[in-house]
Design a protein around this motif. Structure first.
Motif, PDB file in Angstrom:
ATOM      1  N   GLU A  39      -6.995  -5.206  -5.198  1.00 25.81           N
ATOM      2  CA  GLU A  39      -7.147  -5.444  -3.966  1.00 25.81           C
ATOM      3  C   GLU A  39      -6.065  -4.525  -3.281  1.00 25.81           C
ATOM      4  OE1 GLU A  39      -7.733  -6.316  -0.110  1.00 25.81           O
ATOM      5  OE2 GLU A  39      -9.003  -6.850  -1.853  1.00 25.81           O
ATOM      6  N   LYS A  40      -4.846  -4.565  -4.014  1.00 26.26           N
ATOM      7  CA  LYS A  40      -3.661  -3.741  -3.670  1.00 26.26           C
ATOM      8  C   LYS A  40      -4.035  -2.091  -3.591  1.00 26.26           C
ATOM      9  CE  LYS A  40      -0.135  -6.833  -5.290  1.00 26.26           C
ATOM     10  NZ  LYS A  40       1.021  -7.040  -6.503  1.00 26.26           N
ATOM     11  N   PHE A  44      -3.498   0.009  -0.302  1.00 22.71           N
ATOM     12  CA  PHE A  44      -2.529   1.351  -0.529  1.00 22.71           C
ATOM     13  C   PHE A  44      -3.107   2.308   0.473  1.00 22.71           C
ATOM     14  CE2 PHE A  44      -1.514   5.351  -2.714  1.00 22.71           C
ATOM     15  CZ  PHE A  44      -0.128   5.076  -2.904  1.00 22.71           C
ATOM     16  N   GLY A  45      -4.386   2.553   0.653  1.00 20.32           N
ATOM     17  CA  GLY A  45      -5.021   3.500   1.432  1.00 20.32           C
ATOM     18  C   GLY A  45      -4.993   3.226   2.881  1.00 20.32           C
ATOM     19  N   ASP A  46      -4.961   1.777   2.964  1.00 15.85           N
ATOM     20  CA  ASP A  46      -4.616   1.392   4.616  1.00 15.85           C
ATOM     21  C   ASP A  46      -3.358   1.282   5.231  1.00 15.85           C
ATOM     22  OD1 ASP A  46      -7.407   0.884   4.356  1.00 15.85           O
ATOM     23  OD2 ASP A  46      -7.170  -1.237   3.543  1.00 15.85           O
ATOM     24  N   ARG A  47      -2.574   1.672   4.398  1.00 13.28           N
ATOM     25  CA  ARG A  47      -1.086   1.361   4.825  1.00 13.28           C
ATOM     26  C   ARG A  47      -0.537   2.772   5.334  1.00 13.28           C
ATOM     27  NH1 ARG A  47       2.159  -2.406   1.066  1.00 13.28           N
ATOM     28  NH2 ARG A  47       3.163  -2.999   2.861  1.00 13.28           N
ATOM     29  N   GLN A  48       0.436   2.677   6.293  1.00 17.69           N
ATOM     30  CA  GLN A  48       1.109   3.735   6.699  1.00 17.69           C
ATOM     31  C   GLN A  48       2.454   3.769   6.316  1.00 17.69           C
ATOM     32  OE1 GLN A  48       1.305   3.616  11.221  1.00 17.69           O
ATOM     33  NE2 GLN A  48      -0.865   4.340  11.349  1.00 17.69           N
ATOM     34  N   MET A  49       3.070   5.061   6.364  1.00 13.02           N
ATOM     35  CA  MET A  49       4.221   5.351   5.376  1.00 13.02           C
ATOM     36  C   MET A  49       5.545   4.524   6.118  1.00 13.02           C
ATOM     37  SD  MET A  49       3.785   7.551   3.189  1.00 13.02           S
ATOM     38  CE  MET A  49       5.348   8.022   2.939  1.00 13.02           C
ATOM     39  N   ARG A  50       5.443   4.314   7.399  1.00 12.69           N
ATOM     40  CA  ARG A  50       6.452   3.573   8.001  1.00 12.69           C
ATOM     41  C   ARG A  50       6.416   1.922   7.598  1.00 12.69           C
ATOM     42  NH1 ARG A  50       4.015   2.608  13.848  1.00 12.69           N
ATOM     43  NH2 ARG A  50       4.201   4.910  13.881  1.00 12.69           N
ATOM     44  N   GLU A  51       5.425   1.648   6.776  1.00 12.59           N
ATOM     45  CA  GLU A  51       5.474   0.179   6.351  1.00 12.59           C
ATOM     46  C   GLU A  51       6.062   0.175   4.940  1.00 12.59           C
ATOM     47  OE1 GLU A  51       1.467  -1.755   6.366  1.00 12.59           O
ATOM     48  OE2 GLU A  51       1.051   0.115   7.479  1.00 12.59           O
ATOM     49  N   ILE A  52       6.351   1.084   4.241  1.00  8.39           N
ATOM     50  CA  ILE A  52       6.980   1.173   3.005  1.00  8.39           C
ATOM     51  C   ILE A  52       8.368   1.988   2.764  1.00  8.39           C
ATOM     52  CG2 ILE A  52       4.856   0.925   1.795  1.00  8.39           C
ATOM     53  CD1 ILE A  52       5.116   3.605   0.653  1.00  8.39           C
ATOM     54  N   SER A 131      -0.896   8.340   6.394  1.00  5.78           N
ATOM     55  CA  SER A 131      -1.330   7.080   5.294  1.00  5.78           C
ATOM     56  C   SER A 131      -0.614   7.239   4.150  1.00  5.78           C
ATOM     57  CB  SER A 131      -2.835   7.063   5.080  1.00  5.78           C
ATOM     58  OG  SER A 131      -3.173   7.960   4.316  1.00  5.78           O
ATOM     59  N   VAL A 132      -0.263   6.207   3.337  1.00  2.03           N
ATOM     60  CA  VAL A 132       0.216   6.129   2.017  1.00  2.03           C
ATOM     61  C   VAL A 132      -0.308   6.801   1.048  1.00  2.03           C
ATOM     62  CG1 VAL A 132       1.217   4.704   0.194  1.00  2.03           C
ATOM     63  CG2 VAL A 132       1.695   4.123   2.556  1.00  2.03           C
ATOM     64  N   SER A 133      -2.060   6.994   0.969  1.00  2.00           N
ATOM     65  CA  SER A 133      -2.615   7.452   0.051  1.00  2.00           C
ATOM     66  C   SER A 133      -2.651   8.862   0.228  1.00  2.00           C
ATOM     67  CB  SER A 133      -4.107   7.014   0.113  1.00  2.00           C
ATOM     68  OG  SER A 133      -4.609   6.945   1.218  1.00  2.00           O
ATOM     69  N   GLU A 134      -2.898   9.535   1.468  1.00  2.00           N
ATOM     70  CA  GLU A 134      -2.804  10.925   1.827  1.00  2.00           C
ATOM     71  C   GLU A 134      -1.461  11.356   1.301  1.00  2.00           C
ATOM     72  OE1 GLU A 134      -4.233  12.273   5.686  1.00  2.00           O
ATOM     73  OE2 GLU A 134      -4.576  10.210   5.980  1.00  2.00           O
ATOM     74  N   MET A 166       4.336   3.577  -5.821  1.00  2.00           N
ATOM     75  CA  MET A 166       3.731   2.846  -6.893  1.00  2.00           C
ATOM     76  C   MET A 166       3.835   1.495  -6.876  1.00  2.00           C
ATOM     77  SD  MET A 166       2.374   5.316  -8.266  1.00  2.00           S
ATOM     78  CE  MET A 166       1.439   4.133  -9.663  1.00  2.00           C
ATOM     79  N   ALA A 167       5.092   0.911  -6.366  1.00  2.00           N
ATOM     80  CA  ALA A 167       5.361  -0.402  -6.218  1.00  2.00           C
ATOM     81  C   ALA A 167       4.420  -1.083  -5.357  1.00  2.00           C
ATOM     82  CB  ALA A 167       6.792  -0.695  -5.614  1.00  2.00           C
ATOM     83  N   VAL A 168       4.109  -0.397  -4.326  1.00  2.00           N
ATOM     84  CA  VAL A 168       2.747  -0.942  -3.547  1.00  2.00           C
ATOM     85  C   VAL A 168       1.608  -1.426  -4.124  1.00  2.00           C
ATOM     86  CG1 VAL A 168       1.298  -0.498  -1.594  1.00  2.00           C
ATOM     87  CG2 VAL A 168       3.451   0.547  -1.439  1.00  2.00           C
ATOM     88  N   ILE A 169       1.256  -0.745  -5.192  1.00  2.00           N
ATOM     89  CA  ILE A 169       0.096  -1.240  -5.958  1.00  2.00           C
ATOM     90  C   ILE A 169       0.667  -2.170  -7.270  1.00  2.00           C
ATOM     91  CG2 ILE A 169      -1.432  -0.420  -7.586  1.00  2.00           C
ATOM     92  CD1 ILE A 169      -1.759   1.999  -6.250  1.00  2.00           C
ATOM     93  N   VAL A 170       1.742  -1.660  -7.841  1.00  2.00           N
ATOM     94  CA  VAL A 170       1.991  -2.641  -9.160  1.00  2.00           C
ATOM     95  C   VAL A 170       2.983  -3.789  -9.119  1.00  2.00           C
ATOM     96  CG1 VAL A 170       1.032  -0.887 -10.603  1.00  2.00           C
ATOM     97  CG2 VAL A 170       3.405  -0.941 -10.194  1.00  2.00           C
ATOM     98  N   GLY A 171       3.744  -3.692  -7.779  1.00  2.00           N
ATOM     99  CA  GLY A 171       4.898  -4.712  -7.479  1.00  2.00           C
ATOM    100  C   GLY A 171       6.028  -3.788  -7.700  1.00  2.00           C
ATOM    101  N   GLN A 172       7.388  -4.273  -7.618  1.00  2.00           N
ATOM    102  CA  GLN A 172       8.573  -3.640  -7.844  1.00  2.00           C
ATOM    103  C   GLN A 172       8.800  -3.336  -9.055  1.00  2.00           C
ATOM    104  OE1 GLN A 172      10.912  -2.784  -5.461  1.00  2.00           O
ATOM    105  NE2 GLN A 172       9.304  -3.262  -3.904  1.00  2.00           N
ATOM    106  N   ILE A 173       9.595  -2.101  -9.487  1.00  2.00           N
ATOM    107  CA  ILE A 173       9.707  -1.712 -10.698  1.00  2.00           C
ATOM    108  C   ILE A 173      11.226  -1.411 -10.858  1.00  2.00           C
ATOM    109  CG2 ILE A 173       9.504   0.347 -12.404  1.00  2.00           C
ATOM    110  CD1 ILE A 173       6.834   1.017 -10.542  1.00  2.00           C
TER     111      ILE A 173
END
Length: 181
Positions: A39-40, A44-52, A131-134, A166-173
């Motif tokens: 789900e993460k 990932f593809g739906d989020r914008q850079m300003r969010e992370i 977008s974060v993915s782009e 990467m933390a968006v997908i796997v969590g904080q590292i």
């Protein structure tokens, strides 16, 4: 075709895949942790850079001409691997300073008391609405470890690293030897 079997594979959209993942998690055919990770990936593809991004006031900057001593004082407090470098104002970004480049330069000139900002990598900029993915794909292609995000007026809005993405997908590292914050 002769037997009534179509060679066309039915298309499955994102929503159908997400539904299948949720159903698999509910029925137990997929572990809940795996379902959450998938789900993460979709989000990932739906989020914008300003969010992370790290917002502008929290960016740790190096000023053009800073000496090794000044750099080490900053690095002692903020152990990042890359720092944006500016000249005069933070709107005038010259490039990105890599700790690896600073250390390599020390090997060449161990007595160097001059500026550490001589070997900058080019800065990479994207709109904060991208977008974060782009952005991730372009960063991978270009070998960028950090991206500066700009607002609708062209001003620096923030900074994002591959690690943050990467933390968006796997969590904080966490850093080596320490737990994530």
């Amino acid at each position: 075709r002769a037997l009534g079997i179509s060679s066309v594979t039915p298309q499955m959209g994102e929503e159908e895949i997400r539904t299948m993942i949720a159903a698999g998690a509910q029925t137990g055919t997929m572990e809940a942790g795996e379902a959450a990770l998938l789900e993460k990936v979709f989000r990932f593809g739906d989020r914008q850079m300003r969010e992370i991004m790290t917002p502008r006031p929290e960016i740790v900057w190096i000023e053009q001409g800073d000496s090794l001593k000044e750099f080490l004082e900053i690095y002692t407090e903020h152990t990042h691997t890359r720092f944006p470098v500016y000249d005069g104002t933070i709107e005038n970004v010259l490039g990105v300073l890599s700790v690896k480049d600073v250390l390599a330069n020390l090997e060449d000139k161990p007595e160097n008391d001059g500026s550490v900002t001589g070997q900058l990598q080019p800065a990479f900029f994207v709109p904060e609405t991208k977008s974060v993915s782009e952005t991730f794909a372009v960063m991978q292609e270009g070998g960028h470890g950090v991206v500066l995000t700009v607002d609708e007026f062209g001003g620096i809005a923030g900074l994002t690293t591959m690690k943050q993405m990467m933390a968006v997908i796997v969590g904080q590292i966490g850093d080596e030897g320490s737990a994530p914050e």
